[in-house]
Write an enzyme that holds these catalytic residues in place. Structure first.
Site, mmCIF file in Angstrom:
data_model
loop_
_atom_site.group_PDB
_atom_site.id
_atom_site.type_symbol
_atom_site.label_atom_id
_atom_site.label_comp_id
_atom_site.label_asym_id
_atom_site.label_seq_id
_atom_site.Cartn_x
_atom_site.Cartn_y
_atom_site.Cartn_z
ATOM 1 N N LYS A 125 -9.291 8.520 -6.363
ATOM 2 C CA LYS A 125 -10.464 8.561 -5.488
ATOM 3 C C LYS A 125 -10.567 6.975 -5.117
ATOM 4 C CE LYS A 125 -12.991 12.650 -5.370
ATOM 5 N NZ LYS A 125 -14.314 13.178 -5.929
ATOM 6 N N LYS A 207 -2.185 19.847 -1.737
ATOM 7 C CA LYS A 207 -3.294 20.885 -1.632
ATOM 8 C C LYS A 207 -4.031 20.958 -0.366
ATOM 9 C CE LYS A 207 -7.065 21.767 -4.712
ATOM 10 N NZ LYS A 207 -7.437 21.771 -5.970
ATOM 11 N N LYS A 210 -10.282 19.148 2.302
ATOM 12 C CA LYS A 210 -11.013 18.883 3.334
ATOM 13 C C LYS A 210 -10.755 17.378 3.547
ATOM 14 C CE LYS A 210 -14.759 19.003 0.150
ATOM 15 N NZ LYS A 210 -15.966 19.886 -0.344
#
Ligand code: TRP
Length: 344
Positions: A125, A207, A210
Site C-alpha cells: 500500500k 483478486k 475495489k
C-alpha cells in the site's frame, strides 16, 4: 508481575467468538460477498459474532468526508440486506466505540518498529501512496485492537490478512506474558480455502478488488443488471470458443468459481456442467446467476438506505453492545498497565 486479575472484570461465555470487519471504502463487490458477507451470514447462528464497519481503518488513506459517511450507510445496508441479523450478531461502527483507539495506543507501546515494517500489505500500500501516514503504518495494530477487544477466538479473513492476525497473536501473547495470563484471549485466523478467491474479470491474475484500475473487471453491488451482464459478457477468456476441461484458462476458471460460490455447487461439478459449452453460453449462465443474487440485495439495500434514522438506530444499538465487551477488556488492560481509574 504475575498478578491475577479480578475475575469480575472478565465476562466470558462458552460460545466461540468470531470477529471480522470490512472497510467502508467505495463499492462493495462480489468478492466481498463471496469472501466475507456470505460466510458471516452462515456463521452468525453458530457463533457469537461481532462484525465491524472499520472507518478508522478507512482513513489510513485519504477519504472524502461526505463519501465516507455515505459509504458507512451503504456498507451497513448491504450487511443487513445480505442477511446479517442484529438478533444474532453485533454490527457496529468502529469510530463509535472509542475503546478501539484507546487499546491501539496501548498496543502501540508493545509493538516493534520492525514488526510493522515487515507487513506485506503495508509495503504494497505504501508504494501506491504519494505520502505514507503513520496511520497506514499502524493499521495492523488497530486491527489487533479490534480483534483483542472483543475476546475473539476466530477471525475469518482472506489470505491477505493472515499476517495481521498472526501479529495480533504475537501482541496478545506478549502482553499476557508481561502482565499475567488473563488479559487477552489468543485468537486464531480462520482462512477459507475453497471458493474464497474471486478474480478480476479483466485480469484474472489479480483478486477482484475495489481498488482495481479498471472498474469493468469488478462486479459492484451497486451495478445495475445491465452493467453486471455487460461486465460478465466482456470478461477476458482465451482464444478457444468452448470449454475444454483439459485446457482451462484463468478467465474461464474464474467464471466457474463465481458460479460455484454462488450456487454452492463444487467448482469441479460446475466445470463438468460447462464442459463443451460455448463461452457465450457460460457467460449467460453466470450473468443470470449473479444478477439473480445481486438484484434483491441491491433492492433491499436501497430500501434500507431510504430510512437513515433506522440505520442510525441499528448503529447505536450495535455500538452499545460492542462497547460493553470492549470496555470490560479495557478495564483489564488499564488495570494491568497500571492506569488509575477515575474516581467516582
Ligand atoms: N484489514 C481488514 C481488511 O482489509 C479489515 C479489518 C479491520 C479486520 N479490522 C479487522 C478484519 C479485524 C478482521 C478482524 O480486510
Amino acid at each position: 508481575m504475575n498478578q491475577k486479575l479480578d475475575p469480575a472484570v472478565k465476562p466470558r461465555d462458552d460460545k466461540e467468538k468470531i470477529f471480522s470487519a470490512i472497510q467502508p471504502t467505495s463499492g462493495l463487490h462480489l468478492g466481498n460477498y463471496v469472501g466475507a458477507l456470505k460466510n458471516w451470514v452462515a456463521e452468525q447462528k453458530r457463533y457469537s459474532c461481532t462484525f465491524g464497519i472499520v472507518d478508522l481503518h478507512a482513513i489510513t488513506v485519504p477519504q472524502d468526508p461526505k463519501e465516507l459517511k455515505a459509504n458507512v450507510y451503504k456498507a451497513l445496508a448491504y450487511y443487513i440486506a445480505a442477511g446479517l441479523d442484529t438478533e444474532h450478531c453485533t454490527l457496529f461502527l468502529q469510530s463509535q466505540v472509542p475503546q478501539h483507539t484507546e487499546l491501539t495506543w496501548v498496543l502501540n507501546c508493545f509493538t516493534y518498529f520492525g514488526e510493522l515494517g515487515r507487513m506485506t500489505q503495508f509495503k504494497d500500500k505504501s508504494k501506491r501512496q504519494e505520502s505514507v501516514s503513520v496511520g497506514l503504518y499502524d493499521y495492523p495494530v488497530l486491527m489487533a485492537a479490534d480483534i483483542l477487544l472483543h475476546d475473539t477466538n476466530l477471525v475469518p479473513v482472506g489470505d491477505d490478512q493472515k499476517q495481521h492476525v498472526e501479529l495480533t497473536r504475537d501482541l496478545a501473547e506478549r502482553v499476557n506474558r508481561r502482565f499475567g495470563n488473563d488479559v487477552f484471549v489468543i485468537p486464531q485466523p480462520a482462512i477459507k480455502t475453497t471458493g474464497a478467491r474471486i478474480m478480476d474479470l479483466q485480469d484474472p491474475a489479480i483478486k477482484m478488488s475495489k481498488s482495481a484500475t479498471n472498474p469493468s473487471g469488478v462486479l459492484f453491488f451497486d451495478d445495475s443488471d445491465k452493467q453486471l451482464t455487460k461486465k460478465i459478457n466482456s470478461a477476458v477468456t482465451d482464444s478457444q470458443t468452448s470449454v475444454n476441461p483439459d485446457n482451462i484458462s484463468p478467465g474461464i476458471r474464474n467464471l466457474a468459481e463465481i458460479y460455484a460460490s454462488l450456487s454452492d455447487i463444487s467448482p469441479q461439478a460446475v466445470l463438468e456442467h460447462f464442459t463443451g459449452k460455448m463461452y457465450g453460453v457460460v457467460k449467460k449462465e453466470v450473468g443470470e446467476l449473479v444478477t439473480a443474487i445481486l438484484r434483491p440485495l441491491r433492492n433491499e439495500a436501497n430500501r434500507l438506505l431510504s430510512d437513515q434514522s433506522s440505520l442510525d438506530l441499528v448503529l447505536k444499538n450495535g455500538a452499545d453492545k460492542a462497547q460493553q465487551v470492549a470496555e470490560a477488556t479495557m478495564k483489564r488492560v488499564r488495570e494491568s498497565v497500571g492506569f488509575l481509574p477515575r474516581s467516582k
